[in-house]
Design a protein around this motif. Sequence first.
Motif, PDB file in Angstrom:
ATOM      1  N   UNK A 404      35.475  50.659  27.057  1.00  0.00           N
ATOM      2  CA  UNK A 404      35.910  49.330  27.496  1.00  0.00           C
ATOM      3  C   UNK A 404      37.029  48.833  26.599  1.00  0.00           C
ATOM      4  N   UNK A 405      38.082  48.295  27.209  1.00  0.00           N
ATOM      5  CA  UNK A 405      39.170  47.670  26.464  1.00  0.00           C
ATOM      6  C   UNK A 405      38.985  46.158  26.484  1.00  0.00           C
ATOM      7  N   UNK A 406      39.162  45.530  25.330  1.00  0.00           N
ATOM      8  CA  UNK A 406      39.162  44.068  25.257  1.00  0.00           C
ATOM      9  C   UNK A 406      40.586  43.624  24.936  1.00  0.00           C
ATOM     10  N   UNK A 407      41.180  42.865  25.841  1.00  0.00           N
ATOM     11  CA  UNK A 407      42.571  42.472  25.729  1.00  0.00           C
ATOM     12  C   UNK A 407      42.707  41.104  25.067  1.00  0.00           C
ATOM     13  N   UNK A 408      43.911  40.812  24.601  1.00  0.00           N
ATOM     14  CA  UNK A 408      44.166  39.525  23.963  1.00  0.00           C
ATOM     15  C   UNK A 408      44.327  38.412  24.984  1.00  0.00           C
ATOM     16  N   UNK A 409      44.615  38.753  26.241  1.00  0.00           N
ATOM     17  CA  UNK A 409      44.794  37.752  27.290  1.00  0.00           C
ATOM     18  C   UNK A 409      44.412  38.365  28.630  1.00  0.00           C
ATOM     19  N   UNK A 410      44.207  37.482  29.636  1.00  0.00           N
ATOM     20  CA  UNK A 410      43.872  37.962  30.960  1.00  0.00           C
ATOM     21  C   UNK A 410      45.037  38.764  31.526  1.00  0.00           C
ATOM     22  N   UNK A 411      44.694  39.837  32.219  1.00  0.00           N
ATOM     23  CA  UNK A 411      45.731  40.676  32.801  1.00  0.00           C
ATOM     24  C   UNK A 411      45.123  41.496  33.925  1.00  0.00           C
ATOM     25  N   UNK A 412      45.933  41.803  34.918  1.00  0.00           N
ATOM     26  CA  UNK A 412      45.472  42.612  36.033  1.00  0.00           C
ATOM     27  C   UNK A 412      45.259  44.042  35.575  1.00  0.00           C
ATOM     28  N   UNK A 413      44.102  44.637  35.894  1.00  0.00           N
ATOM     29  CA  UNK A 413      43.819  45.997  35.404  1.00  0.00           C
ATOM     30  C   UNK A 413      44.803  47.032  35.944  1.00  0.00           C
ATOM     31  N   UNK A 414      45.041  48.033  35.144  1.00  0.00           N
ATOM     32  CA  UNK A 414      45.973  49.113  35.471  1.00  0.00           C
ATOM     33  C   UNK A 414      45.225  50.431  35.358  1.00  0.00           C
ATOM     34  N   UNK A 415      45.526  51.338  36.253  1.00  0.00           N
ATOM     35  CA  UNK A 415      44.871  52.649  36.205  1.00  0.00           C
ATOM     36  C   UNK A 415      45.087  53.294  34.835  1.00  0.00           C
ATOM     37  N   UNK A 416      44.048  53.980  34.330  1.00  0.00           N
ATOM     38  CA  UNK A 416      42.784  54.376  34.962  1.00  0.00           C
ATOM     39  C   UNK A 416      41.639  53.404  34.696  1.00  0.00           C
ATOM     40  N   UNK A 417      41.939  52.122  34.461  1.00  0.00           N
ATOM     41  CA  UNK A 417      40.927  51.136  34.128  1.00  0.00           C
ATOM     42  C   UNK A 417      40.685  50.192  35.306  1.00  0.00           C
ATOM     43  N   UNK A 418      39.472  49.637  35.333  1.00  0.00           N
ATOM     44  CA  UNK A 418      39.108  48.636  36.325  1.00  0.00           C
ATOM     45  C   UNK A 418      38.593  47.398  35.588  1.00  0.00           C
ATOM     46  N   UNK A 419      38.651  46.259  36.244  1.00  0.00           N
ATOM     47  CA  UNK A 419      38.250  45.010  35.614  1.00  0.00           C
ATOM     48  C   UNK A 419      36.736  44.965  35.442  1.00  0.00           C
ATOM     49  N   UNK A 420      36.294  44.540  34.267  1.00  0.00           N
ATOM     50  CA  UNK A 420      34.858  44.386  34.004  1.00  0.00           C
ATOM     51  C   UNK A 420      34.538  43.031  33.400  1.00  0.00           C
ATOM     52  N   UNK A 421      35.539  42.189  33.166  1.00  0.00           N
ATOM     53  CA  UNK A 421      35.345  40.862  32.596  1.00  0.00           C
ATOM     54  C   UNK A 421      36.659  40.105  32.625  1.00  0.00           C
ATOM     55  N   UNK A 422      36.628  38.878  32.125  1.00  0.00           N
ATOM     56  CA  UNK A 422      37.833  38.064  32.152  1.00  0.00           C
ATOM     57  C   UNK A 422      38.986  38.733  31.402  1.00  0.00           C
ATOM     58  N   UNK A 423      38.673  39.290  30.247  1.00  0.00           N
ATOM     59  CA  UNK A 423      39.706  39.962  29.455  1.00  0.00           C
ATOM     60  C   UNK A 423      39.278  41.383  29.111  1.00  0.00           C
ATOM     61  N   UNK A 424      38.482  42.002  29.961  1.00  0.00           N
ATOM     62  CA  UNK A 424      37.967  43.342  29.683  1.00  0.00           C
ATOM     63  C   UNK A 424      38.267  44.284  30.839  1.00  0.00           C
ATOM     64  N   UNK A 425      38.656  45.510  30.473  1.00  0.00           N
ATOM     65  CA  UNK A 425      38.820  46.600  31.427  1.00  0.00           C
ATOM     66  C   UNK A 425      37.890  47.740  31.040  1.00  0.00           C
ATOM     67  N   UNK A 426      37.316  48.384  32.030  1.00  0.00           N
ATOM     68  CA  UNK A 426      36.446  49.537  31.782  1.00  0.00           C
ATOM     69  C   UNK A 426      37.096  50.775  32.383  1.00  0.00           C
ATOM     70  N   UNK A 427      36.996  51.887  31.670  1.00  0.00           N
ATOM     71  CA  UNK A 427      37.566  53.140  32.148  1.00  0.00           C
ATOM     72  C   UNK A 427      36.814  53.607  33.390  1.00  0.00           C
ATOM     73  N   UNK A 428      37.561  53.873  34.448  1.00  0.00           N
ATOM     74  CA  UNK A 428      36.982  54.393  35.680  1.00  0.00           C
ATOM     75  C   UNK A 428      36.637  55.864  35.466  1.00  0.00           C
ATOM     76  N   UNK A 429      35.349  56.177  35.542  1.00  0.00           N
ATOM     77  CA  UNK A 429      34.903  57.550  35.256  1.00  0.00           C
ATOM     78  C   UNK A 429      35.428  58.552  36.269  1.00  0.00           C
TER      79      UNK A 429
END
Length: 900
Positions: A404-429
């Motif tokens: 899981x990535x925790x970003x400094x600000x909200x942002x639209x997820x970019x491949x290969x990640x999907x949104x999992x929280x307001x400022x979090x992206x999770x790697x799409x397995x």
Amino acid sequence: MRTTARLLVGVAALIAIIAVPPMALWHFRSVYVPDHMPSASEVVTWLTSEDSGQLFLLLLVGAGFVAWLQLVVAIALEVVARLCGANVPRLPGSAWAQHMAAAVLLLVLTSTAAEATELAADGTPSTHVVIPGDSLTKIAAAELGSAARYREVFDLNRGVRQPDGRSLQDPSLLRPGWVLHLPGDPDCEEVIVRPGQTLTQIAREQLGDAGRYHEIFDLNRGRPQPTGHLLDDPDTIHPGDVLRIPRPPKPAAGGGGAAAAAVFARVPESCPPAEPPSPPPQPVEPPKPPGGETPTPTRQPPKTVTPTADADDGSSAVLTSVGGVLAAGLLTLLVIRRRRAQRRRRPGHRIHIKESGPFEHALHSAAHPTTVEDLARALQTLAGHVGDDLPKLRAVKIGAEGITLRLAAKSKPIEPFVKSGQTEWRLDSTANLDGDDVPPPYPALVSLGYTQKRDLVLIDLREAGVLTLGGDREAIEPVLLAMAWDLAVAPWTAWTQITLVGVGRTSAEAHPDRLRFTSGWEDAIESLEPEPDRPQVLLSAIPLTGDVVQRLLPLRLDAVVAAHDEDVVLPGAWHLDVTTRFTAVEVLGEDIELQRLSPVQVSELVSALAEADEPKQVLHREFRGVPPEKKGVPEPHQAREPTRPVVMRPAVAAMPSLQMLGPVRLHGADPQAVEGKKLNRLTELAAFLALHPGVTADEISRQLGTDTQPWSAATRQGYISRLRTWLGRDEKDELYVPNVDARHGGYRMSDSFTSDWRVFRDLARSGLADRDSAVSDLQQALDLVRGTPFGNVPAGRYAWSSWHQREMIDAIVDVAHTLADAYQKAGDLPAARRAAMRGLLAEPVSEILYRDLLRIEYRAGNLAAVRQTADKLVALAASLELELDEETSALVSTLLADRS
């Protein structure tokens, strides 16, 4: 005096609880007890008429008596349990009484132990009584002056029976009333020998007087060294040796002694007197155990120590203090260095490597190379989609939920990640990770530590900018060293330059390609040369000052991590308190157990790297007949009579046997006769017993289990019994897995149980000793090879096999080289080529065999094959991040130039 008073108060309270209530009830009995025995009619009248208060008082006294009785019983149970060392049984409905009884006894025991502490010699407390809220780090900070010494307290008290019958087993679990012994201050320190150093130079650097070299020699004479040597000559020391140094006097306040102490690895206990010198080990072959394998004289499998309830070598701490990224990176670094040394091995010789230490052994349990590779490729894939417009990364979390990535600000997820929280992206397995050719982004991403849920957290130091560490030097340095090595070995920091200030000199010397040491801020600032394409991270055990901050600003460093100074205000900087086990990271909202590398762990790592860089080669007794490599340009090929056909030995009747010279297989036993999930475990157990005849039960549990979860006695006995039943008996009606008896002295496989490795050694030994049967026996031995030994074992299994695997590979290469040489001398180049290629099945990058192939193709007049062979070797070496040996490069140049 205060503790004596507390003791008297505790004893008085105990006496009062037991004696005062019944005495009071008896003295005031006339108030609530009638002066005569009431009749039945009087009892009925009391119950039916309005109460005057006497009946209520009687009931109240009765309830109080019951409560007193519960308390007395609880105190009695508490005392008996503590005297017997048993757990206190829980009485239903009496929890309040048992809690009060435990508190009273705690007051008495605490006072007694504290008084003993106050009477310790020299006024220094030798014990500490645990009070509510205590932790090992708090105790170490208060009693020993450094929270980092909590491990010494844990090691000293682990398994020691406490007043309540329990014992300390978990560093995070203390109980009030426990009495902990405290370690004394060490009276010596250790320093690691660098290449080119002498005892006089070390004495001059560390003691200020070159003439005191004899003190160092006397203190270390006869001590076994990590390099495998014994110090018996003051003129002969080796890089990687660890020498004890008399502790220098403590510097006055404000002195520079702390910076100089960075190179020392502190000894956890007082240094014992030097052992008397003993003669160096002689290269005598150990006797061959009946039915077992003869261990080689140059390299032994790792010795195992029988674990006890009290035993702890410090390796278990690695599982909690070192993250999977650092563990995987350090193991990769050691493998690369050792492969480089292995490629320079001469035929018939062995690289003498000392046994793995507890730190390296535990790294194998902590490492997660697959996860590290996934994260690296995921970040590269992300960078491939966005280019330089990378999202600001604050942290990465690796755990049960994946990456899981925790970003400094909200942002639209970019491949290969999907949104999992307001400022979090999770790697799409299921995502395709295709960024292998993209330069790694986030070059200052470093492991910080673990959450309480055991999720590994990494932070982007560039997002922090400046990170300060609060605590004393002994607590800060392990955190800085862990960060330094993590940055030095992580795949996404390959181009990052790490500068260490006042800490990590031996680390920088062991890995100069990535780490640079400076003694102070002045040297650090002068050595920093901004490179636009190379990130710069600075790690300092010396606090920042206002002047240093102003001088660093123009350098535009990517990140600075330094000791905290309350007098220096750094707006926006992140701050971590490193004195507690779990550190609150406010910017992440997490409590994290920081990653640390202790001086002892760094010492073991540096010694292992030094040994890998300058290995010792020893001629193997069983392979003295292996021919040396030819020098210069090979002679032209001359046709001769074909080589005599190889006479194969008669096949042996089918019986259980083990194949290890390639994928591991157990033949001659019906795989359907055991549960599928146990087949691999039973095969591994059979291989372990075959290669370790006479092994103890505890060694089996530890080697086939893990450091934290060794096999229990029931598990071990279950697997051994199942293997014994599965394999059955031989033609003489003897068990293939004999029962342990006085004659055998441990577990083993029977003499009738064989393996391809055992047959290979017998054939190699006879072929190298008898010229008449040399080609026949050696060819039969080589025909047993089907790939890299233990080539199919899953990750995390067969960890004990690495030493055996290396010996098998070296033996196969030697046999293949000997056959290739014999066939060339006989004029049979196709057979020589086949022998070299067969050996490459076991060691695909063996430069000995590749040089044989180059000579064979040259003698055959096939210049194109020479170029193809050289190109293939270069490609293989590049894929493994290895450089060709100078001898190989020179041979390629000579052969191609000679025919060009």
